[in-house]
Design a protein around this motif. Structure first.
Motif, PDB file in Angstrom:
ATOM      1  N   ILE A 124       0.863  -1.178   0.000  1.00 57.15           N
ATOM      2  CA  ILE A 124       0.000   0.000   0.000  1.00 57.15           C
ATOM      3  C   ILE A 124       0.901   1.229   0.000  1.00 57.15           C
ATOM      4  N   SER A 125       0.795   2.017  -1.045  1.00 57.57           N
ATOM      5  CA  SER A 125       1.784   3.070  -1.274  1.00 57.57           C
ATOM      6  C   SER A 125       1.334   4.451  -0.811  1.00 57.57           C
ATOM      7  N   ASP A 126       0.291   4.510   0.018  1.00 58.67           N
ATOM      8  CA  ASP A 126      -0.074   5.821   0.575  1.00 58.67           C
ATOM      9  C   ASP A 126       1.099   6.336   1.390  1.00 58.67           C
ATOM     10  N   PRO A 127       1.491   7.593   1.197  1.00 55.85           N
ATOM     11  CA  PRO A 127       2.668   8.108   1.911  1.00 55.85           C
ATOM     12  C   PRO A 127       2.494   8.043   3.423  1.00 55.85           C
ATOM     13  N   VAL A 128       3.576   7.758   4.098  1.00 58.28           N
ATOM     14  CA  VAL A 128       3.571   7.779   5.558  1.00 58.28           C
ATOM     15  C   VAL A 128       3.322   9.207   6.019  1.00 58.28           C
ATOM     16  N   LEU A 129       2.382   9.358   6.943  1.00 57.40           N
ATOM     17  CA  LEU A 129       2.067  10.701   7.441  1.00 57.40           C
ATOM     18  C   LEU A 129       3.310  11.322   8.049  1.00 57.40           C
ATOM     19  N   GLY A 130       3.611  12.516   7.606  1.00 57.55           N
ATOM     20  CA  GLY A 130       4.818  13.198   8.052  1.00 57.55           C
ATOM     21  C   GLY A 130       5.896  13.198   6.994  1.00 57.55           C
ATOM     22  N   CYS A 131       5.713  12.356   5.938  1.00 59.88           N
ATOM     23  CA  CYS A 131       6.720  12.264   4.874  1.00 59.88           C
ATOM     24  C   CYS A 131       6.106  12.553   3.495  1.00 59.88           C
ATOM     25  N   GLU A 132       4.910  13.121   3.489  1.00 61.31           N
ATOM     26  CA  GLU A 132       4.208  13.345   2.217  1.00 61.31           C
ATOM     27  C   GLU A 132       4.959  14.297   1.287  1.00 61.31           C
ATOM     28  N   HIS A 133       5.804  15.139   1.862  1.00 68.04           N
ATOM     29  CA  HIS A 133       6.490  16.150   1.061  1.00 68.04           C
ATOM     30  C   HIS A 133       7.669  15.592   0.266  1.00 68.04           C
ATOM     31  N   LEU A 134       8.003  14.318   0.495  1.00 68.53           N
ATOM     32  CA  LEU A 134       9.167  13.722  -0.163  1.00 68.53           C
ATOM     33  C   LEU A 134       8.737  12.811  -1.308  1.00 68.53           C
ATOM     34  N   GLU A 135       9.615  12.641  -2.281  1.00 66.34           N
ATOM     35  CA  GLU A 135       9.319  11.775  -3.425  1.00 66.34           C
ATOM     36  C   GLU A 135       9.168  10.338  -2.956  1.00 66.34           C
ATOM     37  N   TYR A 136       7.997   9.750  -3.241  1.00 71.52           N
ATOM     38  CA  TYR A 136       7.729   8.391  -2.775  1.00 71.52           C
ATOM     39  C   TYR A 136       8.772   7.416  -3.327  1.00 71.52           C
ATOM     40  N   ASN A 137       9.235   6.537  -2.468  1.00 72.10           N
ATOM     41  CA  ASN A 137      10.186   5.464  -2.781  1.00 72.10           C
ATOM     42  C   ASN A 137      11.615   5.958  -2.986  1.00 72.10           C
ATOM     43  N   SER A 138      11.872   7.226  -2.758  1.00 71.11           N
ATOM     44  CA  SER A 138      13.257   7.700  -2.782  1.00 71.11           C
ATOM     45  C   SER A 138      13.930   7.336  -1.467  1.00 71.11           C
ATOM     46  N   ASP A 139      15.255   7.342  -1.450  1.00 69.67           N
ATOM     47  CA  ASP A 139      15.967   7.068  -0.199  1.00 69.67           C
ATOM     48  C   ASP A 139      15.568   8.061   0.884  1.00 69.67           C
ATOM     49  N   GLU A 140      15.380   9.320   0.490  1.00 71.37           N
ATOM     50  CA  GLU A 140      15.009  10.350   1.468  1.00 71.37           C
ATOM     51  C   GLU A 140      13.638  10.053   2.074  1.00 71.37           C
ATOM     52  N   TYR A 141      12.726   9.549   1.228  1.00 68.38           N
ATOM     53  CA  TYR A 141      11.389   9.198   1.724  1.00 68.38           C
ATOM     54  C   TYR A 141      11.475   8.083   2.762  1.00 68.38           C
ATOM     55  N   TRP A 142      12.222   7.013   2.442  1.00 71.62           N
ATOM     56  CA  TRP A 142      12.295   5.892   3.379  1.00 71.62           C
ATOM     57  C   TRP A 142      13.063   6.264   4.640  1.00 71.62           C
ATOM     58  N   TYR A 143      14.045   7.129   4.504  1.00 77.53           N
ATOM     59  CA  TYR A 143      14.761   7.620   5.686  1.00 77.53           C
ATOM     60  C   TYR A 143      13.768   8.301   6.623  1.00 77.53           C
ATOM     61  N   CYS A 144      12.889   9.112   6.065  1.00 79.01           N
ATOM     62  CA  CYS A 144      11.860   9.786   6.864  1.00 79.01           C
ATOM     63  C   CYS A 144      10.869   8.773   7.440  1.00 79.01           C
ATOM     64  N   ALA A 145      10.390   7.854   6.580  1.00 82.78           N
ATOM     65  CA  ALA A 145       9.358   6.903   7.004  1.00 82.78           C
ATOM     66  C   ALA A 145       9.826   6.026   8.156  1.00 82.78           C
ATOM     67  N   LEU A 146      11.104   5.629   8.111  1.00 85.09           N
ATOM     68  CA  LEU A 146      11.621   4.750   9.160  1.00 85.09           C
ATOM     69  C   LEU A 146      11.646   5.441  10.523  1.00 85.09           C
ATOM     70  N   GLN A 147      11.725   6.770  10.543  1.00 83.38           N
ATOM     71  CA  GLN A 147      11.679   7.478  11.819  1.00 83.38           C
ATOM     72  C   GLN A 147      10.310   7.293  12.482  1.00 83.38           C
ATOM     73  N   PHE A 148       9.265   7.102  11.656  1.00 85.23           N
ATOM     74  CA  PHE A 148       7.917   6.911  12.182  1.00 85.23           C
ATOM     75  C   PHE A 148       7.595   5.434  12.413  1.00 85.23           C
ATOM     76  N   LEU A 149       8.117   4.566  11.562  1.00 82.31           N
ATOM     77  CA  LEU A 149       7.652   3.174  11.531  1.00 82.31           C
ATOM     78  C   LEU A 149       8.509   2.205  12.328  1.00 82.31           C
ATOM     79  N   ALA A 150       9.800   2.462  12.454  1.00 76.84           N
ATOM     80  CA  ALA A 150      10.705   1.469  13.045  1.00 76.84           C
ATOM     81  C   ALA A 150      10.512   1.368  14.554  1.00 76.84           C
TER      82      ALA A 150
END
Length: 473
Positions: free
Chosen positions: A375-401
């Motif tokens: 499910i590729s809906d952007p992680v809340l808090g990371c919507e401003h970043l290009e989806y699936n970029s390294d920068e996006y996942w770096y942001c997402a992991l701060q919320f998800l890990a």
């Protein structure tokens, strides 16, 4: 209940750090001694039978089998991860018997409860190890039971096995630990040791949701007469698989690995349910996701057939620590995991690679058949970043890990010259006589393992060390 021993390289590093007796060749007989294996897809040279601890394979559905087939499509073998060939895909192995949990209590303790030299007290909370301040020798423990403070004395030695979170806590409450912290809380320092100054934990992400065209029954739906009868009579079926996990992949990354051996860098756990499968009733609470965040991020997905894959970092460079909150034994200590704090960003780069590997799995024929997609809906808090970029996942992991609940090393084993060591290779606490720590807190290195099997190993090895010292072995 997951049974993963770890890689031979892990134990060889353990021994190479100045801990004789802990190499893979030396510990393998103890793994075999413990085990009573019933695992069809396994290497018989690396499993034992007749031991106290039953191990079995997890139940796998068609989706779990598709996960394994997807790995084979990508060139990975079907393997027994508890053999030296850990890299590959495999059904999970568990400490169960006939589809029921086989804990160390039921496996090792229950069969010997009638021994005359064994007393088991339940409902008792140890609050302090008793150490003679003149000789620095342990002579018993203090505990509370039924609101009464009581003590028990040891004729030979005290063995502490309260686990990686509570063993360091008890040592510090008893005057064994970093002097600065003990003084701060008014505890007399009997031995200044780096207790709690090393804390390793595996980082995991439990809340990736993958859609699928196969509707798997939810956990409440499985508690019907037919499934309960099947499990009761045969020990088989989905009710025999803990938390809906079915299969696992252990994998090496493409990044330079400072370990430079055969140990994998990350694992992917396949789960036939997802965070939304219970509509936020249990999983959300376990992961401590706030209701408001859950509703915005996952609420619209509820009712959708879904599965999950969990990436887990196996050899973190980030090191955490533990500190006392107070001298009150009922006041939980403070744990600082320090995830993703390594200055080279090694940990987060490996996690991003693990996520990209999961996406590769969704592109295989085995997974396309079931239309499995993240499910590729952007992680809340990371919507401003290009989806699936390294920068996006770096942001997402701060919320998800979060924690995989595999904490180790808070009473680290090592030679006397190791500034972080608390116990020696015989599990004896430095500077304190008649006191050993026998649990996962002594593990000195990161392991490509969940901590169930290593805990059993340490108990087996430690018991032989005690018997040898007192002329029983």
């Amino acid at each position: 209940m997951v049974y993963v021993r770890g890689n031979p390289d892990d134990y060889n590093r353990w021994a190479a750090q100045g801990n004789p007796g802990w190499s893979y060749e030396e510990v393998l007989p103890y793994f075999l001694k413990s085990e009573d294996a019933n695992i069809p897809l396994s290497d018989p040279n690396y499993h034992g039978t007749g031991g106290y601890q039953s191990t079995e394979s997890f139940y796998t559905t068609e989706l779990g089998n598709a996960f394994i087939q997807a790995g084979q499509e990508l060139g990975y073998p079907l393997t027994d991860y508890n053999s030296p060939q850990q890299i590959g895909f495999s059904p999970f192995q568990a400490t169960t018997r006939f589809g029921r949990r086989a804990s160390t209590a039921t496996s090792f303790l229950q069969p010997v409860l009638n021994r005359e030299n064994l007393d088991v007290l339940t409902g008792a909370r140890v609050t302090r190890i008793l150490i003679d301040p003149h000789t620095n020798r342990a002579y018993g423990v203090e505990y509370n039971r039924n609101d009464k403070k009581m003590t028990v004395r040891a004729n030979k030695e005290v063995i502490l096995c309260a686990g990686a979170l509570q063993s360091p806590h008890l040592l510090m409450l008893s005057g064994v630990g970093p002097k600065e912290q003990l003084v701060k809380h008014g505890i007399k320092t009997l031995q200044d040791l780096p207790v709690g100054q090393t804390l390793y934990d595996h980082v995991a992400v439990f809340n990736f949701v993958f859609s699928t065209n196969v509707s798997m029954p939810s956990l409440p739906d499985l508690f019907n007469y037919d499934e309960l009868l099947r499990w009761y009579k045969t020990g088989q079926g989905p009710l025999s698989a803990p938390i809906s996990s079915e299969a696992v992949a252990f994998l090496k990354s493409n990044h330079p690995n400072p370990l430079d051996g055969t140990s994998p860098d990350f694992e992917i756990v396949f789960v036939r349910q997802s965070l939304i499968s219970d509509n936020g009733a249990v999983g959300r609470r376990i992961l401590r996701i706030k209701q408001e965040y859950y509703q915005k991020m996952y609420g619209p997905l509820e009712g959708m057939p879904s599965i999950s894959m969990i990436p887990i970092l196996l050899h973190p460079k980030s090191v955490g620590c533990m500190k006392l909150k107070s001298a009150d034994p009922y006041d939980d200590p403070l744990f600082y995991a320090n995830y993703f704090s390594d200055p080279e960003n090694y940990d987060i780069r490996i996690m991003i690679e693990a996520i990209r590997f999961m996406l590769r799995l969704t592109e295989t024929e085995a997974f396309r058949k079931y239309d499995i997609r993240l499910i590729s809906d952007p992680v809340l808090g990371c919507e401003h970043l290009e989806y699936n970029s390294d920068e996006y996942w770096y942001c997402a992991l701060q919320f998800l890990a979060g924690s995989a609940y595999h904490q180790t090393s808070t009473c680290k084993m090592g030679p006397k010259h190791d500034e972080k060591a608390v116990v020696n290779h015989e599990l004896k606490v430095y500077g304190v006589g008649n006191l050993r720590v026998i649990d996962n807190s002594v593990i000195p290195v990161t392991l490509a393992a969940h901590t169930n099997a290593p805990a059993i190993l340490i108990g087996e090895v430690g018991s032989d060390m005690v018997k040898k010292d007192w002329g029983v072995l």
